[in-house]
Every structure is written in structure tokens, then in C-alpha cells.
Design an enzyme around this catalytic site. Structure first.
Site, PDB file in Angstrom:
ATOM      1  N   LYS A  63      -5.841   5.023  -6.961  1.00  0.00           N
ATOM      2  CA  LYS A  63      -6.451   4.617  -5.696  1.00  0.00           C
ATOM      3  C   LYS A  63      -7.660   3.714  -5.848  1.00  0.00           C
ATOM      4  CE  LYS A  63      -5.951   6.874  -2.033  1.00  0.00           C
ATOM      5  NZ  LYS A  63      -5.469   6.483  -0.744  1.00  0.00           N
TER       6      LYS A  63
ATOM      7  N   HIS B 159      -0.748  -7.973  19.341  1.00  0.00           N
ATOM      8  CA  HIS B 159      -0.238  -6.591  19.304  1.00  0.00           C
ATOM      9  C   HIS B 159       0.014  -6.129  17.866  1.00  0.00           C
ATOM     10  CE1 HIS B 159       0.692  -7.245  23.633  1.00  0.00           C
ATOM     11  NE2 HIS B 159       1.065  -8.437  23.193  1.00  0.00           N
TER      12      HIS B 159
ATOM     13  N   SER C 176     -10.426   7.595  -6.273  1.00  0.00           N
ATOM     14  CA  SER C 176     -10.130   8.953  -5.838  1.00  0.00           C
ATOM     15  C   SER C 176     -10.297   9.892  -7.020  1.00  0.00           C
ATOM     16  CB  SER C 176      -8.694   9.017  -5.318  1.00  0.00           C
ATOM     17  OG  SER C 176      -8.236  10.359  -5.338  1.00  0.00           O
TER      18      SER C 176
ATOM     19  N   GLU D 161     -14.679   0.983   5.684  1.00  0.00           N
ATOM     20  CA  GLU D 161     -14.509   2.118   6.607  1.00  0.00           C
ATOM     21  C   GLU D 161     -15.854   2.592   7.137  1.00  0.00           C
ATOM     22  OE1 GLU D 161     -10.871   4.737   5.122  1.00  0.00           O
ATOM     23  OE2 GLU D 161     -12.118   4.042   3.481  1.00  0.00           O
TER      24      GLU D 161
END
Ligand code: ARG
Length: 457
Positions: free
Chosen positions: A280, A153, A274, A287
Site C-alpha cells: 500500500k 457525473h 500500511s 485525504e
């Protein structure tokens, strides 16, 4: 090629909707190989004269060389790779080129070319998956004893090793390769010679063409052979399952690279920055692997829906079989390469992982197991006692093994100081020695098995 019975040519719309050359040109190598096998058989069977067969085969070699250097010309009037190649052959050697299409139809031709392409693609995917397994095995060996929290979980459950975690993905990829191998074996039958749908009256030798193209045997039913796309669906379904695995691995990297986790530093080469936030470092490749898996599922769905209502035999809907297969194959190839790089080149922050494993009361099960083993307490009661210890540790803001022996004996007098040996995450991991468990020695044993299977030693 088929204008004989027509008084007028196709409209611009007809040409455009009909043209498959923009995508089926990637089949050119397979198309030429299949044509050469076919003409060799026609010659051996005395259906085409040796002189004509030679001219055709030489012409096909010339065309292959042209395609390799200049690409395949995209002539919509000629519809597809089969007609573009035959047209070029006619330009090169004249009307004798027309003998190549004896005892053949584009229906068995495209079924053959496409199978060959899928088979070649499976072979190259298999190689890249073996490389991913190798990377996983290598990192697993390196991190056989690196402790991290194991989750259920996504809540801290029990400590595991990072090596064990890598070997879990190794298992998935092992199954993916075996699925692809099954699909390859099943599809390795040659449709060529089924002609349009009913077979042919020419005395062809289908075993010969099948063998020349590396197929195990010819297909047994001409209607099925020209309208079967199971091989493409098998491929897409293997690709889909593989993509799901890569997506789950990618998701772990996204999570682990986030600041609250901080388990991994991704390779610069597989990250982006970024344009506004200078600090970043984004896990875009991971992704996109996660995103691509959705598109691959879509490719499988597209072909299933295309095929579901088609009566026998060939229908033009089946021209739409190729784009989803080509798309899935290239998305999968990129995804495998990206994940292989990520596994091989990321650096794992063992101290951060250890801290996280220590923070979440991950050894609570070990305390309960100790109460069962050393104090003879039934597991359910041990579970309850341990729950009280966790609650106290939580109130104090300390780890389980930072509770004093007085604290513990207050909770249950049957606890004694030997319990501390069970409460460390190292002891917890080392104790999980069952086959396939997370103990470092188990992980190392599985790494050895995997290396043997991969022939790395
Ligand atoms: N371009 C077609 C395809 O990819 C080739 C087969 C055409 N056959 C036909 N009967 N029109 O499916």
C-alpha cells in the site's frame, strides 16, 4: 488589574473558564505593536510625559525579546495576553506602566490586535497561494497537450488536457486570493481609541495610531468597533471557500492515485504505507486536506453562531472568536502546503490517461459535430446516429475509430472516410479552440496570461 471593587477572588472554575491566555498568547506581537503605537500617540498628544512613554516603550521591547526567546507565560490569573504583558511591564518599570492603559480598554485593544493578526495571516496565506498557483501553472504548461478523459457525473464525457484541468484549479485559487484581498481591504480600519465602547474624553489622535499600525483610517463608530467581528468572519468565509477548492483537488488526487484510475503516482514524501499490507501507498495527505476542509467549515459555523445573538457592545462570548480563526488558519496553511507539494512533485502517467480517454467513447460528440458540420444534419438527429455508432462499438468491444467505414455508412450513408480525422482524441482536443477551451494552444495562452498576472515573466 480590576480587583478594586471585589472583596473575594475568583473561584478556580472562574479562573479557568475566563482564561484566554492559552490561545490568545499568539497575539503577543500584535499586542506589543499596538501598545507601542498607543503610547507613542499618548506622548505626542501630551497625555503621557516623554520620559514615561520612553520607559513604557523600552519595557515593551524587553518583553517582546523575552517572549521571542522564552514564550509567553500562561498565567490564568491574568486572563489574557493584554494583562500578562501589562503585568510584566509593571514588574519591569514599576507603577508608571499603568499610564499605558490611559484612553484604552481591553475591548478596543483585543479588536485591534485580532485585526492585525488576521491581516498578517492573510498576507502569509496570499504568498502560499501564489506558490500553489505557480506550481499549477508550471504543471499546466508541461501537460498542455497531455490528454485525459474529462468527466461529467464522473462518467467519461469528452477528452481534455491535464494542463486544462490544472488551470481550472488555478482559476479557483485566483478567485480565493482576490477574496482574501477584498477582505483585507475592508478590515483595514483601526478600532484603537474606541476605548470600552463609547470613545474617550482624552484628546487622543486616532489617525496617528491608525497610521502607525498600517491601517487606512480609524473606525467611525466606537460601539461597532469593539463589537465587530466581521473581519474574522470574512477571513473564515474566504478560508472556507479556499479549503473547499483544495478539498476538491485533493479528492481528484485520491481518485487518480487509485489503482483503477492509475493516473498519478503521488510523491513518497506525501504518502504513507500500511502496517499490514506491504503493497500500500496511501494518499493520506490528500485525504487529510479533504478532511480539514470540513473542520474549517466548522470554524466558520462556530463563529457565526457565537456572534448571531450578541447585543452591542462587547460581550465575553466574543473571547471565543479566536480559537476557530486560529484553527482554520493553521489547517488552511497546512492544506495549501500539502497540495502545493502534491501538484509540484506528483508524476502523471500520460499513457494511462490517454488509454482511459480512448476507452470511454469520449469523441462521440465530435462524431455528432462532424455530422452537423460536414453533412448538414441537425444536431439532434446527429446525436441519434452517433448513439447507434456507440452502441455498435460497444457490442464489438472496440473504440469508435476502430469501426470500419462500412459499419459507419450502414448506420448512415452520409458518413464518409473523412470522419476518422474527427474521431481521434487528439483531433477532438485540438478542435476545442474557443476562448477558455481545452485545445493545447488555448491552454498555453491561459498559462501565459497567468504567468504575467503572477509576474513570473
Ligand atoms: N480576553 C478578552 C477577549 O479575548 C479581552 C477583552 C476583555 N474585555 C472585557 N470587557 N472583559 O475577548
Amino acid at each position: 488589574m480590576w480587583g478594586g471593587r471585589f472583596a473575594a477572588g475568583p473561584s478556580a472554575i472562574m479562573r479557568e473558564i475566563n482564561a484566554s491566555i492559552p490561545f490568545d498568547k499568539v497575539l503577543w506581537r500584535q499586542d506589543i505593536a499596538a501598545s507601542k503605537a498607543h503610547v507613542g500617540m499618548l506622548e505626542a498628544q501630551g497625555i503621557v510625559l516623554a520620559r514615561d512613554a520612553r520607559a513604557i516603550a523600552d519595557g515593551l521591547d524587553t518583553i517582546a525579546a523575552e517572549y521571542a526567546t522564552n514564550g509567553v507565560p500562561e498565567n490564568w490569573d491574568l486572563e489574557d495576553i493584554h494583562m500578562v504583558t501589562e503585568d510584566r511591564l509593571t514588574q519591569l518599570i514599576g507603577p508608571v506602566a499603568g499610564r499605558l492603559h490611559t484612553a484604552r480598554s481591553r475591548n478596543d485593544q483585543v479588536a485591534t490586535d485580532f485585526r492585525l493578526w488576521v491581516r498578517d495571516t492573510i498576507d502569509s496565506i496570499d504568498l502560499s497561494l501564489a506558490a500553489l498557483q505557480e506550481a499549477l501553472v508550471e504543471r499546466a504548461e508541461e501537460h498542455a497537450a497531455t490528454i485525459m478523459p474529462g468527466f461529467t457525473h464522473l462518467q467519461t464525457a469528452q477528452p481534455v488536457t491535464l494542463g486544462h484541468h490544472f488551470m481550472a484549479y488555478h482559476e479557483m485559487i485566483r478567485r480565493d486570493r482576490s477574496r482574501f484581498a477584498d477582505a483585507r481591504a475592508r478590515m483595514n480600519e483601526c478600532p484603537l481609541g474606541s476605548a470600552a465602547l463609547a470613545g474617550t474624553g482624552f484628546p487622543i489622535d486616532r489617525d496617528r495610531t491608525a497610521a502607525a499600525l498600517g491601517f487606512d483610517r480609524p473606525t467611525d463608530n466606537s460601539l461597532d468597533a469593539v463589537s465587530d467581528r466581521d473581519f474574522a468572519l470574512d477571513f473564515l468565509s474566504c478560508a472556507t471557500q479556499c479549503a473547499l477548492h483544495l478539498s476538491r483537488l485533493a479528492e481528484e488526487f485520491v481518485l487518480w492515485a487509485s489503482q483503477p484510475f492509475g493516473f498519478v503516482t503521488l510523491p513518497d514524501a506525501l504518502s504513507t504505507g500500511s502496517s499490514i499490507m506491504p503493497q500500500k501507498k496511501n494518499p493520506d495527505a490528500a485525504e487529510l486536506v479533504r478532511g480539514h476542509s470540513g473542520r474549517i467549515v466548522g470554524c466558520l459555523t462556530a463563529l457565526m453562531v457565537t456572534m448571531k445573538g450578541l447585543p452591542l457592545a462587547y460581550s465575553k462570548d466574543m473571547q471565543d472568536d479566536k480559537p476557530p480563526v486560529f484553527e482554520a488558519a493553521s489547517l488552511l496553511a497546512l492544506s495549501v502546503a500539502a497540495m502545493t507539494g502534491m501538484v509540484a512533485q506528483s508524476s502523471f502517467r500520460a499513457s494511462r490517461m490517454r488509454e482511459a480517454a480512448e476507452a470511454g467513447y469520449a469523441t462521440a460528440t465530435d462524431l455528432a459535430d462532424w455530422l452537423v458540420r460536414e453533412a448538414g444534419i441537425p444536431f439532434r438527429e446527429a446525436h441519434h446516429i452517433t448513439g447507434a455508432a456507440v452502441r455498435l462499438a460497444e457490442e464489438r468491444g472496440v473504440a469508435l475509430d476502430q469501426l470500419t467505414i462500412e459499419d459507419l455508412t450502414d448506420i448512415d450513408p452520409r458518413i464518409d472516410s473523412r470522419v476518422y480525422q474527427a474521431l481521434s482524441i487528439d483531433a477532438s482536443v485540438a478542435a476545442r479552440t474557443s476562448h477558455g477551451g481545452t485545445a493545447p494552444d488555448q491552454v498555453r495562452a491561459r498559462v501565459r496570461d497567468a504567468r504575467k498576472a503572477l509576474r513570473l515573466e
